[in-house]
Design a protein around this motif. Structure first.
Motif, short mmCIF file in Angstrom:
data_model
loop_
_atom_site.label_atom_id
_atom_site.label_comp_id
_atom_site.label_asym_id
_atom_site.label_seq_id
_atom_site.Cartn_x
_atom_site.Cartn_y
_atom_site.Cartn_z
N GLY A 117 0.93 -1.23 -0.04
CA GLY A 117 -0.02 0.07 -0.05
C GLY A 117 0.89 1.27 -0.05
O GLY A 117 0.66 2.33 -0.56
N ILE A 118 2.00 1.02 0.81
CA ILE A 118 2.62 2.45 0.94
C ILE A 118 3.42 2.66 -0.37
O ILE A 118 3.33 3.86 -1.15
N PHE A 119 4.17 1.66 -1.09
CA PHE A 119 4.61 1.65 -2.28
C PHE A 119 3.57 2.11 -3.52
O PHE A 119 4.01 2.86 -4.42
N TYR A 120 2.45 1.78 -3.48
CA TYR A 120 1.61 2.10 -4.51
C TYR A 120 1.40 3.65 -4.52
O TYR A 120 1.04 4.06 -5.82
N TYR A 121 1.27 4.30 -3.56
CA TYR A 121 1.07 5.88 -3.40
C TYR A 121 2.76 6.46 -3.31
O TYR A 121 2.63 7.49 -4.03
N VAL A 323 16.60 3.10 -1.83
CA VAL A 323 16.95 3.60 -0.48
C VAL A 323 15.93 3.95 0.34
O VAL A 323 15.62 3.47 1.65
N VAL A 324 14.58 4.33 -0.16
CA VAL A 324 13.35 4.41 0.56
C VAL A 324 12.88 3.23 0.99
O VAL A 324 12.15 3.13 1.85
N ALA A 325 12.93 2.03 -0.03
CA ALA A 325 12.46 0.82 0.32
C ALA A 325 13.12 0.51 1.70
O ALA A 325 12.40 -0.20 2.48
N ILE A 326 14.23 0.58 2.21
CA ILE A 326 15.03 0.18 3.25
C ILE A 326 14.04 0.56 4.68
O ILE A 326 13.55 0.05 5.46
N PHE A 327 13.61 2.17 4.36
CA PHE A 327 13.06 2.69 5.56
C PHE A 327 11.53 2.29 5.51
O PHE A 327 10.65 2.00 6.47
N VAL A 328 10.96 2.00 4.30
CA VAL A 328 9.55 1.54 4.41
C VAL A 328 9.40 0.36 4.73
O VAL A 328 8.36 -0.33 5.38
N VAL A 329 10.50 -0.54 4.53
CA VAL A 329 10.27 -2.04 5.09
C VAL A 329 10.58 -2.07 6.51
O VAL A 329 9.74 -2.96 7.29
N LEU A 330 11.22 -1.33 7.04
CA LEU A 330 11.52 -1.20 8.55
C LEU A 330 10.18 -0.71 9.39
O LEU A 330 9.80 -1.24 10.22
N PHE A 331 9.61 0.37 8.65
CA PHE A 331 8.34 0.93 9.03
C PHE A 331 7.33 -0.25 9.11
O PHE A 331 6.36 -0.59 10.23
#
Length: 427
Positions: A117-121, A323-331
């Motif tokens: 959901g986060i990556f879709y937006y 790089v953003v994916a790292i923080f999204v996965v942690l969140f």
């Protein structure tokens, strides 16, 4: 002959890097091997063709032609999961059955949909067009945790037994759920008219999970009974090897979870089998054999993860979203642990320090790499591969090397009330 040639090179490189790490670098073995493989990959990418073109060409060919998905999911993962399960105390696991069951099922699903959901937006804001199903696909392949590299660090940091069991148990059981989710979502991306309902997915999950656990329990019980009738450590080791290799063939043939089959078989042999069927000498040889297998497989696995850098065509295109994916996965990891901790009646409740270590200790590893490489060559594979690689490398190197310090800070300097909760949890 080609397969033998490939594995010979990997074993030689793994042993060389392991020696250099132990002699000079002195990092945890798997992390040191992977970092050296990454450094070699960088040198090859930028200077290989000019410095040693023939060696570069052969290494590129070796990495690109070796089916990492089949090697890991069809062989190495079975050995690693059995080796891990055979050393787990089932009594400790039973005490933590509620959090282990929750984190290996509900948390995987929450993480998958949170990341999707986060990556879709978020992806369009970063200049990347990624359809919703591929966002979910990335969520499914990156959600399973792989704390193999960090367990030794947790023990050195003197983490409570209950916390160590939570992390170990989650890693043993969540692969099966994640692989089923990944397979279902991948099927949806390949066909426009796929009729997959909630009931179908639930049945598939139940069949894969329960079928794998039942088959593993049957294999473990049968092997233990056979071992009881003999007193020979060599034959005992051979029987356990047949359980791993033959068990996977059976699981694959009847379409149930191979990983969960190995976990159940390993738990039964490691607890029931050792207790009723083995002499102290046989137990010692069996434990040392599977510990050695575990170390060898991990060395090869992390070596190959390092060399996967050679398969990424272009870092410049997708570096920002990776790089953003790292923080999204942690969140998403935080959300997937925090939400169940509010709803599920854990006893005792997860403390803030325990939650911190569970989030930071949820490492991603070879399973995620294997799954993303199994995606058919398509428009989005290069993007998914680069995002996965960034997350896995950050997870293993940064989280793996700092989780000891994080756990010490989170668990060893608590408030008075927090200390009471930890004492209850440790007991």
């Amino acid at each position: 002959m080609e397969l033998y040639y490939s594995f010979s090179i990997l074993i030689v490189l793994a042993s060389l890097f392991a020696y250099l790490n132990l002699k000079y670098v002195k990092l945890p073995s798997t992390i040191g091997i992977m970092l050296m493989a990454i450094i070699v990959s960088i040198i090859i990418r930028f200077a290989g063709n000019s410095l040693f073109p023939e060696t570069t060409s052969r290494l590129f060919k070796l990495i690109s032609e070796l089916d990492f998905t089949e090697v890991l999911m069809g062989a190495m993962l079975n050995f690693l999961l059995f080796a891990g399960a055979v050393h787990v105390n089932i009594a400790d696991l039973r005490k933590q059955r509620l959090p282990v069951l929750t984190f290996s099922t509900i948390s995987v699903i929450i993480s998958t949909f949170a990341i999707g959901g986060i990556f879709y937006y978020l992806a369009p804001l970063l200049g990347v067009n990624l359809p919703f199903l591929y966002c979910l696909l990335f969520g499914a392949l990156i959600s399973p945790t792989d704390p193999i590299a960090v367990l030794g660090i947790l023990k050195k940091a003197k983490v409570s037994k209950s916390l160590e069991t939570k992390i170990t148990g989650e890693s043993l059981f969540n692969d099966g759920v994640a692989v089923v989710l990944f397979a279902v979502i991948l099927q949806l991306t390949q066909t426009d008219d796929a009729h997959i309902s909630l009931g179908t997915v639930s049945w598939l999950l139940a069949k894969e999970a329960l079928g794998g656990l039942l088959l593993g329990a049957l294999l473990g019980y049968t092997a233990s009974k056979a071992i009881k009738t003999i007193d020979d450590y060599i034959v005992t080791v051979l029987i356990t090897l047949s359980v791993v290799m033959g068990g996977y063939l059976i699981a694959h043939a009847i379409h149930i979870s191979g990983p969960l089959t190995m976990v159940a078989a390993g738990l039964l042999i490691g607890n029931y089998g050792k207790k009723v069927a083995m002499t102290p000498l046989t137990k010692d040889y069996l434990s040392k054999f599977w510990e050695l297998i575990d170390e060898i497989m991990n060395a090869i696995l992390f070596l190959f993860i390092g060399f996967e850098l050679l398969l990424i065509p272009d870092f410049q295109t997708y570096w920002l979203i990776s790089v953003v994916a790292i923080f999204v996965v942690l969140f998403a990891r935080f959300i997937s642990i925090w939400i169940p901790s509010l709803i599920v009646p854990f006893k005792p409740k997860l403390s803030r320090g325990t939650l911190t270590v569970l989030v930071w200790g949820g490492l991603r590893g070879g399973v995620s790499i294997a799954l993303v490489l199994s995606v058919p060559n398509a428009t989005y594979k290069a993007l998914l591969l680069e995002m996965t690689y960034f997350v896995v490398v950050f997870s293993i190197v940064v989280q793996g090397l700092t989780v000891g310090k994080v756990s010490n800070r989170a668990l060893k300097k608590p408030t008075w009330k927090h200390a009471q909760l930890q004492e209850v949890e440790a007991s």
